[in-house]
Motif scaffolding. Structure first.
Motif, PDB file in Angstrom:
ATOM      1  N   GLN A 223      13.597  -8.693  12.011  1.00 56.03           N
ATOM      2  CA  GLN A 223      12.399  -9.548  12.032  1.00 56.03           C
ATOM      3  C   GLN A 223      11.159  -8.763  11.651  1.00 56.03           C
ATOM      4  O   GLN A 223      10.321  -9.247  10.881  1.00 56.03           O
ATOM      5  CB  GLN A 223      12.215 -10.156  13.424  1.00 56.03           C
ATOM      6  N   VAL A 224      11.023  -7.558  12.160  1.00 58.56           N
ATOM      7  CA  VAL A 224       9.849  -6.738  11.851  1.00 58.56           C
ATOM      8  C   VAL A 224       9.823  -6.394  10.363  1.00 58.56           C
ATOM      9  O   VAL A 224       8.770  -6.463   9.720  1.00 58.56           O
ATOM     10  CB  VAL A 224       9.801  -5.466  12.730  1.00 58.56           C
ATOM     11  N   VAL A 225      10.971  -6.051   9.792  1.00 60.76           N
ATOM     12  CA  VAL A 225      11.040  -5.771   8.350  1.00 60.76           C
ATOM     13  C   VAL A 225      10.570  -6.988   7.562  1.00 60.76           C
ATOM     14  O   VAL A 225       9.749  -6.880   6.645  1.00 60.76           O
ATOM     15  CB  VAL A 225      12.466  -5.364   7.918  1.00 60.76           C
ATOM     16  N   GLU A 226      11.090  -8.155   7.921  1.00 59.77           N
ATOM     17  CA  GLU A 226      10.718  -9.384   7.203  1.00 59.77           C
ATOM     18  C   GLU A 226       9.229  -9.673   7.331  1.00 59.77           C
ATOM     19  O   GLU A 226       8.570 -10.021   6.346  1.00 59.77           O
ATOM     20  CB  GLU A 226      11.548 -10.558   7.723  1.00 59.77           C
ATOM     21  N   LYS A 227       8.684  -9.540   8.523  1.00 60.70           N
ATOM     22  CA  LYS A 227       7.245  -9.793   8.727  1.00 60.70           C
ATOM     23  C   LYS A 227       6.394  -8.789   7.952  1.00 60.70           C
ATOM     24  O   LYS A 227       5.389  -9.159   7.340  1.00 60.70           O
ATOM     25  CB  LYS A 227       6.884  -9.749  10.212  1.00 60.70           C
ATOM     26  N   LEU A 228       6.787  -7.519   7.969  1.00 60.88           N
ATOM     27  CA  LEU A 228       6.041  -6.512   7.213  1.00 60.88           C
ATOM     28  C   LEU A 228       6.004  -6.860   5.736  1.00 60.88           C
ATOM     29  O   LEU A 228       4.969  -6.716   5.082  1.00 60.88           O
ATOM     30  CB  LEU A 228       6.641  -5.126   7.415  1.00 60.88           C
ATOM     31  N   LYS A 229       7.118  -7.316   5.204  1.00 63.83           N
ATOM     32  CA  LYS A 229       7.165  -7.671   3.782  1.00 63.83           C
ATOM     33  C   LYS A 229       6.236  -8.841   3.480  1.00 63.83           C
ATOM     34  O   LYS A 229       5.548  -8.839   2.462  1.00 63.83           O
ATOM     35  CB  LYS A 229       8.603  -7.983   3.363  1.00 63.83           C
ATOM     36  N   VAL A 230       6.206  -9.821   4.358  1.00 63.00           N
ATOM     37  CA  VAL A 230       5.325 -10.978   4.147  1.00 63.00           C
ATOM     38  C   VAL A 230       3.863 -10.576   4.311  1.00 63.00           C
ATOM     39  O   VAL A 230       3.022 -10.914   3.473  1.00 63.00           O
ATOM     40  CB  VAL A 230       5.696 -12.124   5.116  1.00 63.00           C
ATOM     41  N   PHE A 231       3.550  -9.854   5.383  1.00 68.88           N
ATOM     42  CA  PHE A 231       2.167  -9.437   5.623  1.00 68.88           C
ATOM     43  C   PHE A 231       1.646  -8.537   4.513  1.00 68.88           C
ATOM     44  O   PHE A 231       0.455  -8.531   4.213  1.00 68.88           O
ATOM     45  CB  PHE A 231       2.032  -8.683   6.953  1.00 68.88           C
ATOM     46  N   SER A 232       2.526  -7.753   3.885  1.00 70.71           N
ATOM     47  CA  SER A 232       2.088  -6.771   2.884  1.00 70.71           C
ATOM     48  C   SER A 232       2.216  -7.279   1.452  1.00 70.71           C
ATOM     49  O   SER A 232       2.126  -6.485   0.516  1.00 70.71           O
ATOM     50  CB  SER A 232       2.888  -5.477   3.041  1.00 70.71           C
ATOM     51  N   SER A 233       2.381  -8.552   1.266  1.00 71.09           N
ATOM     52  CA  SER A 233       2.495  -9.113  -0.080  1.00 71.09           C
ATOM     53  C   SER A 233       1.337  -8.619  -0.957  1.00 71.09           C
ATOM     54  O   SER A 233       0.183  -8.632  -0.544  1.00 71.09           O
ATOM     55  CB  SER A 233       2.469 -10.642   0.002  1.00 71.09           C
ATOM     56  N   GLY A 234       1.665  -8.126  -2.141  1.00 63.46           N
ATOM     57  CA  GLY A 234       0.658  -7.583  -3.048  1.00 63.46           C
ATOM     58  C   GLY A 234       0.426  -6.095  -2.854  1.00 63.46           C
ATOM     59  O   GLY A 234      -0.317  -5.479  -3.603  1.00 63.46           O
TER      60      GLY A 234
END
Length: 130
Positions: A88-99
């Motif tokens: 979950q943390v990996v997925e959230k980091l990827k979404v939060f760090s888009s761009g």
């Protein structure tokens, strides 16, 4: 805490605010209102909150803000008690760090050690351990 009404009150960068807006996060939860400013000030905290209250964002957003200042080398290590939370943390980091060209590695016990060593050789910005 009462003066924080929106994410822009939390001293987050514009690119993070754009990603938060894209996710339709309306306002910071109480745990985010308390934790984000303290983490940005590099204060140590221990926080407890119910499931679904935004704890992941409370620590991921300040990590990403600080990482963006100097995105060289390994920046943070996150320890999670379960595989599900680590993923979950990996997925959230990827979404939060888009761009943002975030390099994140998930290291889980019992998995192929050679493959995980290759992940670490890539010098990720953030390593998540379970």
């Amino acid at each position: 805490m009462n003066d924080i009404k929106k994410f822009s009150d939390l001293n987050l960068d514009k690119w993070l605010l754009k990603n938060i807006d894209y996710l339709k996060y309306e306002k910071p939860t109480p745990i985010q209102q308390i934790a984000i400013p303290k983490v940005l000030k590099k204060e140590n905290i221990i926080a407890i909150a119910n499931t679904g209250t935004g704890k992941t964002a409370a620590f991921c957003l300040p990590i990403l803000k600080q990482l963006a200042l100097d995105p060289c080398g390994m920046f943070a290590i996150i320890l999670e008690p379960s595989r599900e939370l680590a993923v979950q943390v990996v997925e959230k980091l990827k979404v939060f760090s888009s761009g943002f060209n975030l390099r994140v590695s998930l290291i889980i016990g019992g998995m192929d050690i050679t493959e995980q060593m290759h992940k670490l050789e890539a010098i990720p910005h953030i390593v998540i351990f379970k």
